[in-house]
Write an enzyme that holds these catalytic residues in place. Sequence first.
Site, mmCIF file in Angstrom:
data_model
loop_
_atom_site.group_PDB
_atom_site.id
_atom_site.type_symbol
_atom_site.label_atom_id
_atom_site.label_comp_id
_atom_site.label_asym_id
_atom_site.label_seq_id
_atom_site.Cartn_x
_atom_site.Cartn_y
_atom_site.Cartn_z
ATOM 1 N N LYS A 1 0.933 -1.104 -0.007
ATOM 2 C CA LYS A 1 -0.031 -0.146 0.217
ATOM 3 C C LYS A 1 0.857 1.338 0.035
ATOM 4 O O LYS A 1 0.646 2.275 -0.775
ATOM 5 C CB LYS A 1 -1.019 -0.125 1.341
ATOM 6 C CG LYS A 1 -2.079 -0.991 0.954
ATOM 7 C CD LYS A 1 -2.771 -1.216 2.446
ATOM 8 C CE LYS A 1 -3.785 -2.626 2.016
ATOM 9 N NZ LYS A 1 -4.561 -2.787 3.122
ATOM 10 N N GLN A 16 -4.639 -1.622 9.451
ATOM 11 C CA GLN A 16 -4.420 -2.817 8.670
ATOM 12 C C GLN A 16 -5.060 -3.683 9.816
ATOM 13 O O GLN A 16 -4.820 -3.804 10.955
ATOM 14 C CB GLN A 16 -3.028 -2.987 8.714
ATOM 15 C CG GLN A 16 -2.621 -4.377 7.879
ATOM 16 C CD GLN A 16 -3.218 -4.517 6.424
ATOM 17 O OE1 GLN A 16 -3.161 -3.455 5.700
ATOM 18 N NE2 GLN A 16 -3.997 -5.395 5.864
ATOM 19 N N ASP A 62 -11.068 2.745 3.705
ATOM 20 C CA ASP A 62 -11.120 1.486 3.505
ATOM 21 C C ASP A 62 -12.782 1.141 3.302
ATOM 22 O O ASP A 62 -13.258 0.117 2.865
ATOM 23 C CB ASP A 62 -10.894 0.649 4.615
ATOM 24 C CG ASP A 62 -9.480 0.089 4.541
ATOM 25 O OD1 ASP A 62 -9.131 -0.337 3.426
ATOM 26 O OD2 ASP A 62 -8.647 -0.488 5.503
#
Length: 278
Positions: free
Chosen positions: A52, A96, A119
């Site tokens: 990422k 995460q 997200d």
Amino acid sequence: MAAVIDGKKISTELKDELKEKVAKLKEKGVEISLAVVQVGNDPASTVYVGNKKKACAYVGINSLSYELPESTSEEELLSLVQKLNHDPVVNGILVQLPLPNHIDENKIIQAISPAKDVDGFHPQSVGALSIGQKGFVSCTPAGIIELLKRSGITIEGKECVIVGRSNIVGKPMAMLMLRENATVTICHSRTKDLKEVTRRADILIVAIGKTKFITKDYVKEGAVIIDVGMNRDENNKLCGDVHYDDVFPKVSAITPVPGGVGPMTIAMLMNNCVQSVL
Ligand code: NDP
């Protein structure tokens, strides 16, 4: 002969388009920053976080790293999220997953400001998607829509069967396919006669986390197959939920693993970061 849907190529196209947009925004003085938070050092998470950050660098987005020890308490993580929510420099916040067991993931997800929820996991983002309002969309399902569209596959009017009903893939996928006017069926571990249902699919999307589970008996001749699974086989080789070699001769298009859905997930995260300033 099936067409291979090349997620690597399509994700690069998308990232190149985003790179141009980011450069234009920079000319106007707009910088984009993504806070990337990792708790502990789970090896798979470290790889995802690394990819990422690499994508951020490629597109021109600043990634701000927060690497916290495994022993971080829920309160400490919540207070970092609050700090990032209020930091005007930060446009997007990515925590995460999975988090260590002593931290309640839902609490953390709900603490992230919906305005920075790149997200797309916050209940407000999920709710907005289900009632057709603007909001961040979960990256994997959003990436699958891009893959289908950019491969010239019509969604409208198609029978779409989704196997898997997780909050991050199956459910938002169903909402997005509905939005694209497909007729949608969701299957799960309690579905009776799964094969009978999956064989109806013009577009079959599989996200169950079971190595090579879907064989040719589960698919209709000429179907489009999207394999979300990321599993390791007996030789530790990355493979999907679909038995690629078995179904390949029967289908019209298929995503490989690796190189299918995976790269699109990251590209869509970059897309959400850009959307956060528009
Ligand atoms: P979850 O484990 O959260 O959900 C799995 C789903 O599959 C559940 O709904 C479960 O049903 C269903 N399921 C399990 N076994 C069967 C079965 N035998 N028949 C029918 N349904 C079944 O998984 P995720 O959605 O998080 O992930 C799925 C896969 O996708 C994993 O391999 C994961 O690594 C991968 N993934 C890949 C991403 C990418 O970027 N490429 C991103 C996210 C995930 P029930 O609800 O009844 O238990």
